[in-house]
Structures are given as C-alpha cells and as structure tokens.
Design a protein around this motif. Structure first.
Motif, PDB file in Angstrom:
ATOM      1  N   ALA A  64       0.838  -1.203   0.000  1.00 29.16           N
ATOM      2  CA  ALA A  64       0.000   0.000   0.000  1.00 29.16           C
ATOM      3  C   ALA A  64       0.875   1.256   0.000  1.00 29.16           C
ATOM      4  O   ALA A  64       0.578   2.224  -0.719  1.00 29.16           O
ATOM      5  N   LEU A  65       1.938   1.241   0.771  1.00 27.67           N
ATOM      6  CA  LEU A  65       2.855   2.376   0.788  1.00 27.67           C
ATOM      7  C   LEU A  65       3.536   2.554  -0.564  1.00 27.67           C
ATOM      8  O   LEU A  65       3.652   3.674  -1.067  1.00 27.67           O
ATOM      9  N   GLU A  66       3.959   1.454  -1.155  1.00 28.30           N
ATOM     10  CA  GLU A  66       4.576   1.537  -2.480  1.00 28.30           C
ATOM     11  C   GLU A  66       3.586   2.080  -3.514  1.00 28.30           C
ATOM     12  O   GLU A  66       3.956   2.905  -4.350  1.00 28.30           O
ATOM     13  N   PHE A  67       2.344   1.614  -3.443  1.00 26.94           N
ATOM     14  CA  PHE A  67       1.336   2.100  -4.383  1.00 26.94           C
ATOM     15  C   PHE A  67       1.048   3.578  -4.151  1.00 26.94           C
ATOM     16  O   PHE A  67       0.887   4.340  -5.093  1.00 26.94           O
ATOM     17  N   LEU A  68       1.013   3.989  -2.891  1.00 23.76           N
ATOM     18  CA  LEU A  68       0.762   5.390  -2.567  1.00 23.76           C
ATOM     19  C   LEU A  68       1.859   6.294  -3.122  1.00 23.76           C
ATOM     20  O   LEU A  68       1.592   7.354  -3.675  1.00 23.76           O
ATOM     21  N   LEU A  69       3.099   5.862  -3.000  1.00 29.37           N
ATOM     22  CA  LEU A  69       4.231   6.692  -3.408  1.00 29.37           C
ATOM     23  C   LEU A  69       4.569   6.576  -4.892  1.00 29.37           C
ATOM     24  O   LEU A  69       5.140   7.507  -5.468  1.00 29.37           O
ATOM     25  N   ALA A  70       4.263   5.439  -5.505  1.00 33.69           N
ATOM     26  CA  ALA A  70       4.683   5.224  -6.886  1.00 33.69           C
ATOM     27  C   ALA A  70       3.579   4.594  -7.721  1.00 33.69           C
ATOM     28  O   ALA A  70       3.827   3.702  -8.522  1.00 33.69           O
ATOM     29  N   SER A  71       2.352   5.050  -7.558  1.00 39.88           N
ATOM     30  CA  SER A  71       1.232   4.409  -8.257  1.00 39.88           C
ATOM     31  C   SER A  71       1.338   4.551  -9.775  1.00 39.88           C
ATOM     32  O   SER A  71       0.996   3.626 -10.509  1.00 39.88           O
ATOM     33  N   ASP A  72       1.819   5.679 -10.264  1.00 39.70           N
ATOM     34  CA  ASP A  72       1.939   5.856 -11.715  1.00 39.70           C
ATOM     35  C   ASP A  72       2.948   4.879 -12.312  1.00 39.70           C
ATOM     36  O   ASP A  72       2.687   4.245 -13.340  1.00 39.70           O
ATOM     37  N   ALA A  73       4.089   4.743 -11.658  1.00 39.06           N
ATOM     38  CA  ALA A  73       5.116   3.818 -12.155  1.00 39.06           C
ATOM     39  C   ALA A  73       4.637   2.373 -12.057  1.00 39.06           C
ATOM     40  O   ALA A  73       4.858   1.573 -12.975  1.00 39.06           O
ATOM     41  N   ILE A  74       3.988   2.021 -10.974  1.00 45.26           N
ATOM     42  CA  ILE A  74       3.490   0.658 -10.796  1.00 45.26           C
ATOM     43  C   ILE A  74       2.405   0.349 -11.817  1.00 45.26           C
ATOM     44  O   ILE A  74       2.401  -0.725 -12.431  1.00 45.26           O
ATOM     45  N   SER A  75       1.486   1.284 -12.035  1.00 45.65           N
ATOM     46  CA  SER A  75       0.424   1.083 -13.018  1.00 45.65           C
ATOM     47  C   SER A  75       1.000   0.960 -14.424  1.00 45.65           C
ATOM     48  O   SER A  75       0.555   0.123 -15.212  1.00 45.65           O
ATOM     49  N   GLY A  76       1.991   1.781 -14.751  1.00 43.94           N
ATOM     50  CA  GLY A  76       2.635   1.695 -16.057  1.00 43.94           C
ATOM     51  C   GLY A  76       3.347   0.366 -16.255  1.00 43.94           C
ATOM     52  O   GLY A  76       3.249  -0.255 -17.319  1.00 43.94           O
ATOM     53  N   LEU A  77       4.064  -0.086 -15.243  1.00 46.54           N
ATOM     54  CA  LEU A  77       4.765  -1.365 -15.319  1.00 46.54           C
ATOM     55  C   LEU A  77       3.774  -2.517 -15.435  1.00 46.54           C
ATOM     56  O   LEU A  77       3.973  -3.441 -16.226  1.00 46.54           O
ATOM     57  N   LEU A 121       3.522  -5.108 -18.566  1.00 45.80           N
ATOM     58  CA  LEU A 121       3.645  -6.554 -18.415  1.00 45.80           C
ATOM     59  C   LEU A 121       2.425  -7.282 -18.963  1.00 45.80           C
ATOM     60  O   LEU A 121       2.554  -8.317 -19.613  1.00 45.80           O
ATOM     61  N   ILE A 122       1.240  -6.760 -18.696  1.00 47.05           N
ATOM     62  CA  ILE A 122       0.017  -7.376 -19.221  1.00 47.05           C
ATOM     63  C   ILE A 122       0.026  -7.333 -20.741  1.00 47.05           C
ATOM     64  O   ILE A 122      -0.325  -8.310 -21.409  1.00 47.05           O
ATOM     65  N   GLN A 123       0.445  -6.202 -21.321  1.00 43.06           N
ATOM     66  CA  GLN A 123       0.494  -6.070 -22.771  1.00 43.06           C
ATOM     67  C   GLN A 123       1.471  -7.076 -23.365  1.00 43.06           C
ATOM     68  O   GLN A 123       1.193  -7.692 -24.383  1.00 43.06           O
ATOM     69  N   LYS A 124       2.628  -7.253 -22.742  1.00 43.89           N
ATOM     70  CA  LYS A 124       3.638  -8.203 -23.256  1.00 43.89           C
ATOM     71  C   LYS A 124       3.145  -9.641 -23.126  1.00 43.89           C
ATOM     72  O   LYS A 124       3.449 -10.469 -23.975  1.00 43.89           O
ATOM     73  N   LEU A 125       2.398  -9.941 -22.060  1.00 39.63           N
ATOM     74  CA  LEU A 125       1.896 -11.305 -21.880  1.00 39.63           C
ATOM     75  C   LEU A 125       0.777 -11.630 -22.855  1.00 39.63           C
ATOM     76  O   LEU A 125       0.655 -12.758 -23.324  1.00 39.63           O
ATOM     77  N   VAL A 126      -0.059 -10.650 -23.167  1.00 40.09           N
ATOM     78  CA  VAL A 126      -1.200 -10.881 -24.047  1.00 40.09           C
ATOM     79  C   VAL A 126      -0.774 -10.889 -25.516  1.00 40.09           C
ATOM     80  O   VAL A 126      -1.247 -11.694 -26.311  1.00 40.09           O
ATOM     81  N   LEU A 127       0.115  -9.993 -25.899  1.00 38.73           N
ATOM     82  CA  LEU A 127       0.516  -9.893 -27.310  1.00 38.73           C
ATOM     83  C   LEU A 127       1.670 -10.761 -27.637  1.00 38.73           C
ATOM     84  O   LEU A 127       2.542 -11.150 -27.207  1.00 38.73           O
TER      85      LEU A 127
END
Length: 175
Positions: A152-165, A169-175
């Motif tokens: 939760a702390l990591e998401f609070l501080l770096a949510s944009d980077a985590i969401s982008g990553l 990863l989802i895009q690479k796994l699906v495509l």
C-alpha cells in the motif's frame, strides 16, 4: 456512513469481499485457517483509503514480496513459527521451554518457587480458553499484513510507475 464518499465504501467492500472469499474458500478446501481475518480487514481499510483501483496492484505486490521472503526463509532454514511457539509458551505459563537443537538463544527458565502474585480471586470462575488461544502458526508461516502495508505504501508513493509497469507486463503477456 454519513459524510463518507460512496467510492470509499465500494472500495472497502471490494477489498473485504476479495480476501473474505479467499479466506473462506481456503478454509473449506484445506479444512484449516488459511488467512487471518485481520488481513481481510486491513485490505478493506487500504482499499477504502486508496480506492478500488489499488486492489489488484496491492494484492499482486504483497503476494510477490511475501513469496520472496517465504522462499528465502525456507532456503535459509529459519522457522518463524518457532519464535511464535516460544512467545506463546512464555505468555501462557511464564516458563520458556528448553532450546531445541537449533542453536537459538533462549531466555532463562523462571524458577518454579518464584513468588508470583495471585491474579484472580478464589471465588471467580476462570473461563475456558478459546480455541484461538491454542493456535500455533504452521512451519514457515509469515504474517501477510506487513506485506499488505508495504505494498500500500509503495502504491501510494509510486502508483503511476506501478500502473505503467503493470500495463506493460500485461500487454507483453497478451501480445
């Protein structure tokens, strides 16, 4: 809850429902407690604070971090359940059992004739202990709550980077 935005309540309900389902299904399948209800309430509180969009990243991050720590503990031969058993023994009768052949340091055993002040009156009935009082964590059990809090702390501080990553990863796994 007056004054609480509805999205907070929906997010809390989603977090609670997810972990409650995991706890109940795990308990039915394994026929023993698989997750404490403190984790369920903690995730509900985290989701109420950070929103429902934080649910999946926090669960994934905390699971990965908990798995890494659990694997390291298993590989190094450390048993976190042993410390819990030792703490429980001291808490219940004040006597520390002799050290198991693991080379760990233990507190000295309290003498049996040591003066212990009475804690209850003679005419007061002592209720039998709950089943939860006898619970001992399984070998290599690691509490999950700290990993939820860290994620939760990591998401609070770096949510944009985590969401982008995560999206990458989802895009690479699906495509």
């Amino acid at each position: 809850f007056p004054g609480v935005p509805s999205y907070c309540a929906v997010a809390a309900a989603a977090g609670f429902a997810l972990f409650a389902a995991i706890a109940l299904v795990g308990e039915k399948l394994m026929r023993k407690e698989t997750m404490g209800w403190g984790d369920v309430w903690l995730l509900a509180g985290i989701c109420a604070w950070l929103g429902w969009r934080a649910l999946l990243p926090i669960v994934v991050l905390s699971s990965m971090q908990g798995a890494v720590v659990g694997i390291v503990l298993i590989m190094t031969g450390r048993d976190p359940a042993e410390k819990a058993r030792l703490d429980r023994a001291v808490e219940t009768d004040g006597v520390v059992p002799p050290a198991i052949e693991s080379g760990t340091a233990v507190a000295p055993v309290i003498e049996a004739d040591a003066a212990v002040p009475p804690t209850i009156e003679a005419d007061v009935a002592v209720p039998p202990p709950d089943d939860d009082d006898d619970w001992v964590p399984p070998p290599h059990a690691v509490p999950f709550g700290p990993f939820l809090a860290l994620a939760a702390l990591e998401f609070l501080l770096a949510s944009d980077a985590i969401s982008g990553l995560y999206a990458f990863l989802i895009q690479k796994l699906v495509l």
